[in-house]
Design a protein around this motif. Structure first.
Motif, PDB file in Angstrom:
ATOM      1  N   THR A  53       0.848  -1.186   0.000  1.00  0.00           N
ATOM      2  CA  THR A  53       0.000   0.000   0.000  1.00  0.00           C
ATOM      3  C   THR A  53       0.888   1.243   0.000  1.00  0.00           C
ATOM      4  OG1 THR A  53      -0.121   0.169   2.416  1.00  0.00           O
ATOM      5  CG2 THR A  53      -1.785  -1.210   1.335  1.00  0.00           C
ATOM      6  N   GLN A  54       0.270   2.383  -0.293  1.00  0.00           N
ATOM      7  CA  GLN A  54       1.046   3.612  -0.380  1.00  0.00           C
ATOM      8  C   GLN A  54       1.686   3.974   0.956  1.00  0.00           C
ATOM      9  OE1 GLN A  54      -0.934   7.439  -0.731  1.00  0.00           O
ATOM     10  NE2 GLN A  54       0.502   8.066  -2.319  1.00  0.00           N
ATOM     11  N   ARG A 104       2.201  -5.909 -12.467  1.00  0.00           N
ATOM     12  CA  ARG A 104       1.227  -5.103 -11.726  1.00  0.00           C
ATOM     13  C   ARG A 104       1.922  -4.385 -10.566  1.00  0.00           C
ATOM     14  NH1 ARG A 104      -4.455  -5.679 -11.899  1.00  0.00           N
ATOM     15  NH2 ARG A 104      -5.202  -6.943 -13.640  1.00  0.00           N
ATOM     16  N   GLN A 105       2.850  -5.071  -9.907  1.00  0.00           N
ATOM     17  CA  GLN A 105       3.594  -4.428  -8.829  1.00  0.00           C
ATOM     18  C   GLN A 105       4.431  -3.267  -9.362  1.00  0.00           C
ATOM     19  OE1 GLN A 105       5.693  -7.819  -7.221  1.00  0.00           O
ATOM     20  NE2 GLN A 105       4.175  -8.129  -5.603  1.00  0.00           N
ATOM     21  N   SER A 122       3.653  -1.393 -11.945  1.00  0.00           N
ATOM     22  CA  SER A 122       2.705  -0.285 -12.158  1.00  0.00           C
ATOM     23  C   SER A 122       2.390   0.389 -10.832  1.00  0.00           C
ATOM     24  CB  SER A 122       1.419  -0.818 -12.794  1.00  0.00           C
ATOM     25  OG  SER A 122       1.631  -1.200 -14.134  1.00  0.00           O
ATOM     26  N   MET A 123       2.145  -0.419  -9.798  1.00  0.00           N
ATOM     27  CA  MET A 123       1.847   0.123  -8.477  1.00  0.00           C
ATOM     28  C   MET A 123       3.011   0.971  -7.971  1.00  0.00           C
ATOM     29  SD  MET A 123       0.725  -1.988  -5.044  1.00  0.00           S
ATOM     30  CE  MET A 123       2.326  -2.769  -4.791  1.00  0.00           C
ATOM     31  N   HIS A 154      -6.870  -3.080  -7.132  1.00  0.00           N
ATOM     32  CA  HIS A 154      -6.581  -1.854  -6.384  1.00  0.00           C
ATOM     33  C   HIS A 154      -5.152  -1.444  -6.706  1.00  0.00           C
ATOM     34  CE1 HIS A 154      -3.819  -3.538  -3.311  1.00  0.00           C
ATOM     35  NE2 HIS A 154      -4.511  -4.634  -3.505  1.00  0.00           N
ATOM     36  N   ALA A 155      -4.840  -0.194  -6.465  1.00  0.00           N
ATOM     37  CA  ALA A 155      -3.492   0.370  -6.601  1.00  0.00           C
ATOM     38  C   ALA A 155      -3.019   0.512  -8.046  1.00  0.00           C
ATOM     39  CB  ALA A 155      -2.464  -0.425  -5.785  1.00  0.00           C
ATOM     40  N   GLU A 156      -3.899   0.325  -9.033  1.00  0.00           N
ATOM     41  CA  GLU A 156      -3.519   0.599 -10.416  1.00  0.00           C
ATOM     42  C   GLU A 156      -3.388   2.113 -10.610  1.00  0.00           C
ATOM     43  OE1 GLU A 156      -5.940  -3.249 -10.437  1.00  0.00           O
ATOM     44  OE2 GLU A 156      -6.138  -1.256  -9.541  1.00  0.00           O
ATOM     45  N   TYR A 174      -3.887   6.704  -7.851  1.00  0.00           N
ATOM     46  CA  TYR A 174      -4.048   5.259  -8.034  1.00  0.00           C
ATOM     47  C   TYR A 174      -5.457   4.870  -7.577  1.00  0.00           C
ATOM     48  CZ  TYR A 174      -3.137   5.269  -3.023  1.00  0.00           C
ATOM     49  OH  TYR A 174      -3.198   5.524  -1.678  1.00  0.00           O
TER      50      TYR A 174
END
Length: 814
Positions: free
Chosen positions: A60-61, A107-108, A110-111, A739-741, A752
């Motif tokens: 998470t951020q 995906r990670q 991109s996150m 989530h987180a895209e 995101y």
């Protein structure tokens, strides 16, 4: 030998890297009378044998924010304290050996871009240029993070300790904590012994940083700290001729990580089936201890490693190391003010990422202690997320077998824990299982997530693409939208508020007006002083002096603790009623028809309008019918005492068969709510998100009655919004959102997605996320072009500030 003082503002129990970080950051904030007590020697528990990997990217951020802070801190500590931390940014590489893992790491990546972490996708040939020793023949993809690093764990802790001492902290080794003095919900003193001497320290606060002893120390303090030690293995080779500095290499599918260290290679493992340790307690003499070797357990990892890193076949093993690490039930560490007590803080259970987490965790906890409010959203690690039963030692033993390995397991969406299951069950559990329910688990509750068709395997088959239940959830979704569905929401928290001051108290802590007639249901938020959302609830007035607060299942304890800490002089009592009542939802355009078949009561708008409840007869039982919805359709939540729940369910099921009433799971509920733009607490809204920026201003009081957070709401009205919650609908029906895209506005990443799911009615995936808008109108926000990045690919998306589905909420009020 120095002995502890008689009084202190705070006593920190435990001298590992976490305890040293908390002391460092409290003194940095100007706290005086900070005392840290260590039973043996600093770092002698688990810190000293940590691998010292310091990565930036977390799930998470805010967890990424804390990890990045740790890196920045460790880079400056040596200059401040003159203690060499060994910190260097050598980068890290993660490789994928399968298409599913390739999707995950892309995906990670991109996150990472959305979180401001520098990341580079590299080809197998580029991998060999940066890591020539690896066998890349079957590598499908790799990502490189340039700023990742490594350091000397013990020296990092000692540098933090020195920094704290330079600002006046007292750090005492070989001083064992033996007990605590308590008055009500506060600890008033800490007892200690050292060198045949003993005494007590009066204190205002105490912090449990006891690491793998944290569970037992927590029990002495009167708080629940669920964690369990596991054996953690790594080997270190003999010196490898010509081996130079390398990035850290992670091969998750082989459960392995590789770290170059002073010309040697360290190979560590996070195996799928771990070995719990210390079930009968930890030896009083434990200090810099190693556990017995278990080469048979490590051998499968080593066999894969010799193929992946051929130099291992030619190099002798210098050290076979086995040391304990502590793991929590959900692989997230414990931080914050502990439930059950009012001045007990926790920083423990770091799941083998203590070094990379310690700096940020110490900073965040110190800030929380200093102001009394979380500095930003810490819901991922807040100790209040842990349920009381999770302190059970048998449960921890069983769950810890799995959690160590989950660090490197595929992090598939919707992945369910496999161990320590079946603990909390709705009264409908067996009835739903008999009809094909496939259960997920949340906060220990077994919950029907989807229903298998006849002949279909009733279990998850995980993927990053459409999973085996995608069609099942689509049919359940369709039933809710077009006909009628029945689902179980019994796990949601139910907190009863009783007393002559119930109305005044709830008006104090709620941002909504609770001066309503008996029978009225109010959607509301509890705010902090910054206007951030501490809880997202519905509040039902049961009588003149009683209300029912309904919360998400995972936050019931946290919400009740927050409510309790704000009681002050109000004459109220709070009671957890969660297990006392089941909740059976009947939702969809034909919900009224089904209820009329089983109840003599009147469900018309005149008698039971939206946002009200009525007491009803149903079958041969009784219930409260709450007319509310989280799926955006006409419907009722039926609150039924647990003893009658199965009868009511059977009555509804029998009456609904010829209507084709469908049993539904909670995956359906999430896909329906996201089409409707309903916020999900913990994802879309949190203590860091202002209620107005979250688009929930409609729930605010329309009176001058003061409430917690009102001043922040007024300020935001004057200052204007800095961000807006926006709903996005993908133009392509194929990709999936979780989530987180990253959210891309006019070609640049601006945020995101806080949550995502498939909109079966809308025909494509839907996401929600905040978009910066300072100085901009709503029209300005909507006028831009948007894309969502998914595993490195950008997909155009339509934005909306109103729900895509039924924007005027006409369907819920028919």
């Amino acid at each position: 030998m120095a002995f502890p003082p008689e009084k202190a503002r705070v006593v920190i129990v435990g001298g590992g890297v976490i305890g040293c970080s908390v002391a460092y950051h409290l003194t940095q904030l100007g706290w005086k009378d900070v005392v840290l007590l260590e039973r043996k020697q600093l770092t002698s528990g688990t810190t000293w044998h940590a691998a010292g990997l310091i990565a930036q990217l977390r799930a998470t951020q805010n967890m990424t924010r804390l990890a990045k802070y740790s890196q920045e801190l460790y880079g400056k500590l040596e200059e401040e304290t003159e203690v060499a931390t060994g910190f260097r940014r050598n980068g890290s590489i993660t490789v994928a050996l399968s298409d599913e893992r390739r999707e995950e790491i892309l995906r990670q990546a991109s996150m990472a871009r959305a979180f401001g972490v520098e990341v580079e996708e590299i080809s197998p040939s580029e991998l060999l240029n940066r890591y020539p020793h690896v066998n890349a023949s079957d590598v499908k993809a790799a990502v490189y993070l340039d700023k990742d690093g490594q350091g000397d764990p013990a020296n990092i802790a000692l540098a933090l300790a020195k920094g704290a001492k330079m600002r006046g902290a007292k750090i005492l080794e070989r001083t064992k904590v033996t007990g605590f003095g308590k008055e009500g919900r506060r600890i008033t003193s800490v007892s200690w012994e050292a060198n045949d001497e003993s005494g007590t320290i009066e204190c205002d606060h105490v912090v449990n940083c006891a690491g793998m002893w944290g569970h037992d120390v927590g029990r002495q303090m009167g708080v629940n700290v669920p964690l369990h030690a596991c054996e953690h293995f790594y080997i270190v080779t003999e010196t490898v001729p010509g081996l130079t500095q390398l990035p850290t290499l992670r091969v998750p599918e082989e459960c392995a990580y590789y770290k170059e260290d002073a010309g040697k290679m360290l190979l560590g493992a996070f195996e799928p089936l771990a070995k719990p340790w210390g079930m009968n307690g930890i030896s009083e003499d434990f200090e810099f201890d190693q556990l017995p070797e278990d080469f048979d357990h490590f051998e499968p990892i080593l066999e894969m490693a010799v193929n992946r890193m051929p130099l291992l076949a030619e190099t002798g093993i210098h050290t076979f190391f086995n040391g304990p690490e502590s793991f929590t039930p959900d692989d997230a560490y414990h931080l914050g003010l502990a439930p059950q007590m009012d001045n007990v803080w926790v920083a423990a259970g770091f799941n083998s990422i203590g070094i990379q987490s310690a700096g940020g965790a110490g900073m965040a906890l110190a800030a929380w202690m200093d102001t009394g409010e979380k500095p930003f959203d810490l819901g991922d690690v807040d100790i209040a997320r842990m349920q009381p039963f999770q302190g059970n030692k048998t449960y921890l033993f069983e769950r810890s077998k799995e959690t160590l390995g989950l660090l490197y397991a595929d992090h598939f969406p919707y992945r369910q824990k496999a161990t320590a299951r079946g603990i909390r069950r709705s009264p409908l559990h067996d009835a739903l299982k008999a009809e094909g329910a496939v259960m997920g688990e949340l906060a220990g509750w077994e919950r029907a997530n989807w229903f298998a068709d006849e002949g279909q395997t009733a279990e998850y088959q995980y993927s990053w693409k459409r999973q085996n239940w995608f069609g099942n959830a689509a049919r359940e979704h369709k039933a809710i939208r077009e006909n009628v569905g029945i689902y179980d929401m019994s796990s949601f928290g139910k907190i009863r508020v009783d007393g002559p001051d119930a109305e005044a108290y709830l008006n104090h802590i709620s941002a909504s007006n609770l001066s309503v007639p008996t029978g009225k249901i109010v959607y509301s938020q509890f705010l902090n002083t910054r206007g951030g959302i501490e809880a997202d609830v519905t509040v039902t007035r049961l009588s003149e002096t009683a209300y029912l607060v309904v919360t998400p299942a995972a936050t019931r304890l946290a919400d009740q603790e927050w409510m309790r800490r704000h009681i002050g002089d109000y004459r109220v009592t709070l009671t957890d009623m969660t297990a006392a009542e089941a909740v059976i939802c009947v939702m969809g355009p034909n919900a009224r028809t089904l209820l009329e078949r089983v109840s003599p009561n009147d469900f018309s708008n005149g008698t039971n309008p939206f946002g009200t409840f009525q007491e009803i007869e149903i079958g041969m039982g009784l219930a409260r019918a709450h007319r509310v919805t989280y799926v955006g359709e006409l419907g009722w939540e039926l609150y039924v005492s647990s003893d009658m729940a199965v009868h009511v369910f059977e009555t509804l099921r029998a009456a609904g068969r010829d209507m084709d009433a469908k049993l539904c799971g909670l995956h359906m509920m999430d896909s329906c709510r996201i089409e409707k733009g309903f916020r999900h607490f913990g994802h879309d809204i949190s203590s860091e998100d202002h209620i107005l920026e979250a688009g929930l201003g409609f729930a605010l009081k329309k009176t001058d009655v003061a409430y917690i957070g009102r001043d922040a709401v007024m300020r935001k009205h004057e200052e204007g919004l800095q961000k807006r919650m926006v709903q996005f609908l993908l133009s392509d029906p194929e990709p999936l959102l979780y989530h987180a895209e990253p959210v891309i506005r006019e070609g640049a990443i601006v945020g995101y997605l806080t949550s995502g799911n498939y909109g079966h009615t809308l025909g494509a995936a839907v996401g929600m996320g905040y978009v910066p808008c300072e100085g901009q109108t709503a029209q300005d926000v909507l006028a831009s072009s948007y894309e969502i990045e998914i595993a490195g690919q950008r997909v155009s998306a339509t934005p909306s500030l109103k729900p895509f589905y039924d924007p005027k909420s006409e369907r819920v009020k028919v």
